[in-house]
Design an enzyme around this catalytic site. Structure first.
Site, PDB file in Angstrom:
ATOM      1  N   ASP A 103       0.744  -1.108   0.062  1.00 33.81           N
ATOM      2  CA  ASP A 103      -0.166  -0.142  -0.019  1.00 33.81           C
ATOM      3  C   ASP A 103       0.835   1.293  -0.018  1.00 33.81           C
ATOM      4  OD1 ASP A 103      -2.216  -1.439   0.127  1.00 33.81           O
ATOM      5  OD2 ASP A 103      -2.477  -1.523   2.125  1.00 33.81           O
ATOM      6  N   TYR A 175       7.566 -10.118   6.674  1.00 34.68           N
ATOM      7  CA  TYR A 175       7.200  -8.856   6.814  1.00 34.68           C
ATOM      8  C   TYR A 175       7.663  -8.290   7.934  1.00 34.68           C
ATOM      9  CZ  TYR A 175       3.964  -7.956   2.910  1.00 34.68           C
ATOM     10  OH  TYR A 175       3.315  -8.270   1.695  1.00 34.68           O
TER      11      TYR A 175
END
Length: 373
Positions: A103, A175
């Site tokens: 994003d 992540y």
């Protein structure tokens, strides 16, 4: 449960947001979903042009000035900038496909994409030449990327078969999420690189909460609206919180003196066995805390924040899953939630039960794993 009090964040960090509720799905196997996607991809015809070379390209980027990784009209995106650099390099447009979509504001230490390139002679248009070596592609594309803000860099390139897909061949994704804890204002060097939490964070409580969430679960409570996955079932192979040294890190005068003493001790012990050698006199925990106790550091010397990194690893994630997980872990760290509350949120199977989502600025795509040919 009563609503937890909201704490003001530093003005340089994005305020958390609560995603809206989504409809429940009936599929209960992430493996079936992944296998179906890979099967659908394998049934698609590969590029019929045998003169095309497919490259697997690993990139790093600072996500602050991007509207996400995927190409969008009238927006600056990672794929758009990378395609433009390839276009300038080979003289013709290309299409780039990423392994993972990020994003706006999300960073990547290593995202991976693939691209098909046909090398055509610039001196003799129409003449097809042998493919570029990966090292040539890396150097040339980086040359053009550095002329466009310089916030994307190619870190690795490899030739792969024409049917190798960066997204569907990925076996695992890792992540990282950075949180900076402490009342001091956020450093200019950390702006848009981490989530500033003014309160102290309870590391042990956060680690206990991770044990509730790791493993195979229905993660409907950690799945934002707009998620296109058919199933909320996911397996977290790893979820943990660690305290690390802040970055950029520069040694203080105390550390420099202690490091000098350590070197003298090592020199004096050069004839002893390895097991007898002294360890560094400064621990990672000391460095992470930044000597921010009661001692006066002196005028003009900034007190460091405590830096925590949440690591999560899985084959695939739901939309906003990592940021929702971090939001809950942060609430545990500030004692707004208990470990029992985390279990209740997980079992609720609705995103409205979760804490506000962590901002994008602290999230980093760390690594995408493949079984490379």
């Amino acid at each position: 449960m009563t609503e937890s009090p909201k704490h003001l964040l530093d003005t340089t960090s994005e305020a958390p947001q609560r995603p809206s509720k989504i409809a429940k799905t009936t599929t209960d196997s992430e493996d079936e979903e992944e296998q179906q996607q890979e099967q659908e991809q394998s049934e698609k015809p590969t590029n019929p042009n045998p003169r095309m070379q497919r490259y697997l390209v690993a990139i790093e980027y600072i996500g602050t000035r991007f509207s996400g990784s995927q190409q969008q009209l009238n927006c600056r995106t990672v794929v758009g900038v990378l395609q433009d650099a390839f276009h300038k390099f080979i003289g013709q447009p290309v299409s780039i496909f990423c392994s993972s979509r990020t994003d706006a504001g999300v960073h990547a230490l290593s995202n991976v994409c693939h691209v098909d390139v046909e090398r055509i002679s610039k001196r003799k248009p129409g003449e097809v030449l042998s493919p570029h070596e990966p090292t040539v592609v890396k150097k040339a594309v980086n040359h053009f990327l550095q002329k466009n803000e310089g916030d994307v860099t190619v870190i690795d390139v490899r030739c792969v078969p024409a049917d190798f897909h960066a997204r569907f061949k990925a076996k695992e994704r890792t992540y990282f999420y950075r949180l900076l804890s402490g009342p001091e204002s956020l450093s200019t060097f950390e702006r848009d690189r981490a989530w500033h939490v003014p309160e102290e964070l309870d590391l042990l409580a956060m680690q206990e909460a991770c044990k509730v969430l790791v493993g195979h679960h229905d993660f409907s409570s950690f799945r934002a609206a707009g998620c296109q996955a058919k199933s909320p079932m996911r397996t977290l192979d790893e979820l943990n919180v660690s305290e690390v040294v802040t970055n950029p890190y520069f040694p203080s005068i105390i550390e420099r003196g202690q490091n000098d003493q350590t070197q003298e001790d090592l020199h004096a012990s050069s004839n002893t066995s390895e097991i007898d050698l002294p360890l560094s006199s400064i621990s990672i925990d000391d460095k992470a805390r930044g000597f921010n106790g009661g001692a006066d550091l002196g005028f003009g010397i900034r007190r460091r924040h405590r830096c925590f990194v949440v690591t999560t690893r899985s084959r695939s994630f739901l939309y906003h899953q990592v940021r929702l997980l971090v939001g809950v872990l942060k609430a545990v760290g500030t004692r707004e939630l208990t470990v029992a509350d985390v279990e209740r949120i997980l079992n609720a199977k609705t995103v409205t039960a979760a804490s506000p989502m962590a901002p994008a600025c602290g999230l980093y795509l760390g690594h995408v794993k493949y079984d490379l040919p």
